[in-house]
Write a protein that holds these residues in place. Sequence first.
Motif, PDB file in Angstrom:
ATOM      1  N   MET A 196      -4.917  18.357  13.682  1.00 18.29           N
ATOM      2  CA  MET A 196      -6.109  18.614  12.100  1.00 18.29           C
ATOM      3  C   MET A 196      -6.318  17.043  11.199  1.00 18.29           C
ATOM      4  SD  MET A 196      -5.180  21.748   8.891  1.00 18.29           S
ATOM      5  CE  MET A 196      -5.068  20.899   7.289  1.00 18.29           C
ATOM      6  N   THR A 197      -7.682  16.746  11.133  1.00 18.26           N
ATOM      7  CA  THR A 197      -8.118  16.048  10.338  1.00 18.26           C
ATOM      8  C   THR A 197      -8.580  16.587   9.428  1.00 18.26           C
ATOM      9  OG1 THR A 197      -9.443  15.910  12.759  1.00 18.26           O
ATOM     10  CG2 THR A 197      -8.347  13.878  11.792  1.00 18.26           C
ATOM     11  N   GLU A 198      -8.392  15.360   8.469  1.00 19.94           N
ATOM     12  CA  GLU A 198      -8.732  15.696   7.143  1.00 19.94           C
ATOM     13  C   GLU A 198      -9.933  14.508   6.664  1.00 19.94           C
ATOM     14  OE1 GLU A 198      -6.999  16.380   2.771  1.00 19.94           O
ATOM     15  OE2 GLU A 198      -6.118  17.580   4.679  1.00 19.94           O
ATOM     16  N   LYS A 199     -10.727  14.573   5.936  1.00 19.86           N
ATOM     17  CA  LYS A 199     -11.378  13.784   5.610  1.00 19.86           C
ATOM     18  C   LYS A 199     -10.770  12.779   4.678  1.00 19.86           C
ATOM     19  CE  LYS A 199     -14.982  15.307   2.047  1.00 19.86           C
ATOM     20  NZ  LYS A 199     -14.541  14.495   1.116  1.00 19.86           N
ATOM     21  N   LYS A 200     -10.860  11.452   4.500  1.00 17.38           N
ATOM     22  CA  LYS A 200     -10.854  10.695   3.282  1.00 17.38           C
ATOM     23  C   LYS A 200     -11.116  10.961   2.291  1.00 17.38           C
ATOM     24  CE  LYS A 200      -9.041   6.334   4.391  1.00 17.38           C
ATOM     25  NZ  LYS A 200      -8.174   5.771   3.914  1.00 17.38           N
ATOM     26  N   ILE A 201     -10.774  10.659   1.061  1.00 14.60           N
ATOM     27  CA  ILE A 201     -11.217  11.495  -0.154  1.00 14.60           C
ATOM     28  C   ILE A 201     -12.179   9.093  -0.761  1.00 14.60           C
ATOM     29  CG2 ILE A 201     -11.083  11.157  -2.889  1.00 14.60           C
ATOM     30  CD1 ILE A 201      -8.577  12.839  -2.361  1.00 14.60           C
ATOM     31  N   THR A 202     -13.232   9.691  -1.110  1.00 14.66           N
ATOM     32  CA  THR A 202     -14.417   8.752  -1.255  1.00 14.66           C
ATOM     33  C   THR A 202     -13.951   7.896  -2.212  1.00 14.66           C
ATOM     34  OG1 THR A 202     -15.630  10.068  -2.169  1.00 14.66           O
ATOM     35  CG2 THR A 202     -16.397  10.318  -0.377  1.00 14.66           C
ATOM     36  N   LEU A 203     -14.232   7.046  -2.523  1.00 12.09           N
ATOM     37  CA  LEU A 203     -14.210   6.585  -3.799  1.00 12.09           C
ATOM     38  C   LEU A 203     -14.682   7.103  -5.169  1.00 12.09           C
ATOM     39  CD1 LEU A 203     -13.515   3.381  -5.029  1.00 12.09           C
ATOM     40  CD2 LEU A 203     -15.541   2.495  -4.721  1.00 12.09           C
ATOM     41  N   LYS A 204     -16.143   7.283  -4.285  1.00 13.16           N
ATOM     42  CA  LYS A 204     -16.910   8.183  -5.313  1.00 13.16           C
ATOM     43  C   LYS A 204     -16.325   9.344  -6.058  1.00 13.16           C
ATOM     44  CE  LYS A 204     -21.013  10.811  -6.598  1.00 13.16           C
ATOM     45  NZ  LYS A 204     -21.642  11.390  -6.409  1.00 13.16           N
ATOM     46  N   GLU A 205     -15.260   9.995  -5.070  1.00 11.86           N
ATOM     47  CA  GLU A 205     -14.245  11.020  -5.644  1.00 11.86           C
ATOM     48  C   GLU A 205     -12.590  10.332  -6.934  1.00 11.86           C
ATOM     49  OE1 GLU A 205     -14.816  14.169  -2.197  1.00 11.86           O
ATOM     50  OE2 GLU A 205     -13.730  12.443  -1.684  1.00 11.86           O
ATOM     51  N   LYS A 206     -12.386   9.410  -5.913  1.00  5.75           N
ATOM     52  CA  LYS A 206     -11.281   9.092  -6.821  1.00  5.75           C
ATOM     53  C   LYS A 206     -11.313   8.223  -8.442  1.00  5.75           C
ATOM     54  CE  LYS A 206      -9.394   7.479  -2.679  1.00  5.75           C
ATOM     55  NZ  LYS A 206      -9.095   6.239  -1.466  1.00  5.75           N
ATOM     56  N   LEU A 207     -12.725   8.031  -7.694  1.00  9.35           N
ATOM     57  CA  LEU A 207     -13.435   7.117  -9.549  1.00  9.35           C
ATOM     58  C   LEU A 207     -13.425   8.202 -10.298  1.00  9.35           C
ATOM     59  CD1 LEU A 207     -15.703   4.760  -8.838  1.00  9.35           C
ATOM     60  CD2 LEU A 207     -13.793   4.003  -9.718  1.00  9.35           C
ATOM     61  N   GLY A 208     -13.965   9.722  -9.156  1.00 10.95           N
ATOM     62  CA  GLY A 208     -14.397  10.886 -10.478  1.00 10.95           C
ATOM     63  C   GLY A 208     -12.951  11.506 -10.951  1.00 10.95           C
ATOM     64  N   TYR A 209     -12.057  11.102 -10.674  1.00 15.31           N
ATOM     65  CA  TYR A 209     -10.889  11.561 -10.936  1.00 15.31           C
ATOM     66  C   TYR A 209     -10.756  11.392 -11.920  1.00 15.31           C
ATOM     67  CZ  TYR A 209      -6.129  13.974 -10.271  1.00 15.31           C
ATOM     68  OH  TYR A 209      -4.871  14.456 -10.864  1.00 15.31           O
ATOM     69  N   ALA A 210     -10.669   9.687 -11.886  1.00 19.92           N
ATOM     70  CA  ALA A 210     -10.016   9.015 -12.762  1.00 19.92           C
ATOM     71  C   ALA A 210     -10.546   8.895 -14.481  1.00 19.92           C
ATOM     72  CB  ALA A 210     -10.180   7.162 -12.151  1.00 19.92           C
ATOM     73  N   THR A 240      -2.758   6.817  -3.801  1.00 20.05           N
ATOM     74  CA  THR A 240      -3.846   6.763  -4.327  1.00 20.05           C
ATOM     75  C   THR A 240      -4.822   7.307  -5.222  1.00 20.05           C
ATOM     76  OG1 THR A 240      -4.276   5.661  -1.542  1.00 20.05           O
ATOM     77  CG2 THR A 240      -6.086   5.346  -4.095  1.00 20.05           C
ATOM     78  N   LEU A 241      -4.859   8.139  -5.988  1.00 20.28           N
ATOM     79  CA  LEU A 241      -5.403   9.221  -6.405  1.00 20.28           C
ATOM     80  C   LEU A 241      -4.802   9.268  -7.686  1.00 20.28           C
ATOM     81  CD1 LEU A 241      -6.636  12.796  -4.936  1.00 20.28           C
ATOM     82  CD2 LEU A 241      -7.942  10.878  -6.403  1.00 20.28           C
ATOM     83  N   ALA A 242      -3.307   8.962  -7.723  1.00 20.52           N
ATOM     84  CA  ALA A 242      -2.012   8.743  -8.761  1.00 20.52           C
ATOM     85  C   ALA A 242      -2.381   7.344  -9.708  1.00 20.52           C
ATOM     86  CB  ALA A 242      -1.004   8.737  -8.683  1.00 20.52           C
ATOM     87  N   SER A 243      -3.230   6.485  -8.949  1.00 19.37           N
ATOM     88  CA  SER A 243      -2.869   5.058  -9.019  1.00 19.37           C
ATOM     89  C   SER A 243      -4.779   5.312  -9.989  1.00 19.37           C
ATOM     90  CB  SER A 243      -3.154   4.169  -7.900  1.00 19.37           C
ATOM     91  OG  SER A 243      -1.775   4.513  -7.605  1.00 19.37           O
ATOM     92  N   PHE A 244      -5.159   5.581  -9.191  1.00 18.49           N
ATOM     93  CA  PHE A 244      -6.942   5.580  -9.958  1.00 18.49           C
ATOM     94  C   PHE A 244      -6.578   6.153 -11.226  1.00 18.49           C
ATOM     95  CE2 PHE A 244      -8.788   3.929  -6.325  1.00 18.49           C
ATOM     96  CZ  PHE A 244      -9.076   3.990  -6.206  1.00 18.49           C
ATOM     97  N   ARG A 245      -5.728   8.174 -11.091  1.00 20.00           N
ATOM     98  CA  ARG A 245      -5.825   8.264 -11.926  1.00 20.00           C
ATOM     99  C   ARG A 245      -4.830   7.821 -13.268  1.00 20.00           C
ATOM    100  NH1 ARG A 245      -1.673  13.555 -13.579  1.00 20.00           N
ATOM    101  NH2 ARG A 245      -2.512  14.268 -15.653  1.00 20.00           N
ATOM    102  N   PHE A 246      -3.645   6.841 -13.480  1.00 22.50           N
ATOM    103  CA  PHE A 246      -3.711   6.367 -14.006  1.00 22.50           C
ATOM    104  C   PHE A 246      -3.909   4.931 -14.719  1.00 22.50           C
ATOM    105  CE2 PHE A 246       0.144   8.875 -13.410  1.00 22.50           C
ATOM    106  CZ  PHE A 246       0.453   9.447 -14.136  1.00 22.50           C
ATOM    107  N   TYR A 247      -5.142   4.767 -13.717  1.00 26.57           N
ATOM    108  CA  TYR A 247      -5.817   3.347 -13.639  1.00 26.57           C
ATOM    109  C   TYR A 247      -6.482   3.836 -15.637  1.00 26.57           C
ATOM    110  CZ  TYR A 247      -4.232   0.490 -10.734  1.00 26.57           C
ATOM    111  OH  TYR A 247      -3.468  -0.419  -9.880  1.00 26.57           O
ATOM    112  N   GLY A 248      -7.448   5.322 -14.930  1.00 29.08           N
ATOM    113  CA  GLY A 248      -7.976   5.538 -16.298  1.00 29.08           C
ATOM    114  C   GLY A 248      -7.206   6.258 -17.184  1.00 29.08           C
ATOM    115  N   ALA A 249      -6.398   6.390 -17.285  1.00 26.36           N
ATOM    116  CA  ALA A 249      -5.623   6.878 -18.392  1.00 26.36           C
ATOM    117  C   ALA A 249      -5.272   5.722 -19.076  1.00 26.36           C
ATOM    118  CB  ALA A 249      -4.289   7.436 -18.041  1.00 26.36           C
TER     119      ALA A 249
END
Length: 180
Positions: A1-15, A146-155
């Motif tokens: 099963m392949t899953e698409k990578k989370i885009t930079l836009k989505e990572k920035l949105g999460y942050a 990576t998402l967690a890293s973006f999240r904490f950069y946002g925080a």
Amino acid sequence: MTEKKITLKEKLGYAAGDTASGLYFHTFSQFLMIFYTDVFGITSSAVGTMFLVARLVDVVTDPAMGMIADRTSSKHGRFRPWLLWGIVPYMTLGISTFFVPDLAEGGKLVYAYVTYIGVMAIYTVVNIPYGALMGVMTSHSDERSTLASFRFYGAYAASFFVNLTLLNLVAFFGDGDEAK
């Protein structure tokens, strides 16, 4: 099963979501002690006790909210409804926390307990499901890291902004009256 990578836009949105929440939360953590003692007129020992009580409430509410969110079933998923339902009470209680009612000392202390513990409880309602979103956004541990890293950069960006501007904003908007 392949899953698409989370885009930079989505990572920035999460942050950005954590930045928004952090702007509010860091205002409480950086300024509330000063506000309660210097503006509201509560003793520092009473404020410290209140902060301790609030953390003890968090010991119960944080895991409880995790269990509730995990068991939520809605057309918006398990976690998103809590973000949607929690934002208005979070804003309302946050504003109420910095309101200075004309009450006697005991009344002010009760008001402070209700609003502060309330805003921290609603923060839990929003923030615990927000953190859990990573698990449903992707099943890949590298992507979640990576998402967690973006999240904490946002925080951290929110914390930096609040530390840099808060007292200047209080002085500017209060025009010398910190209660304003």
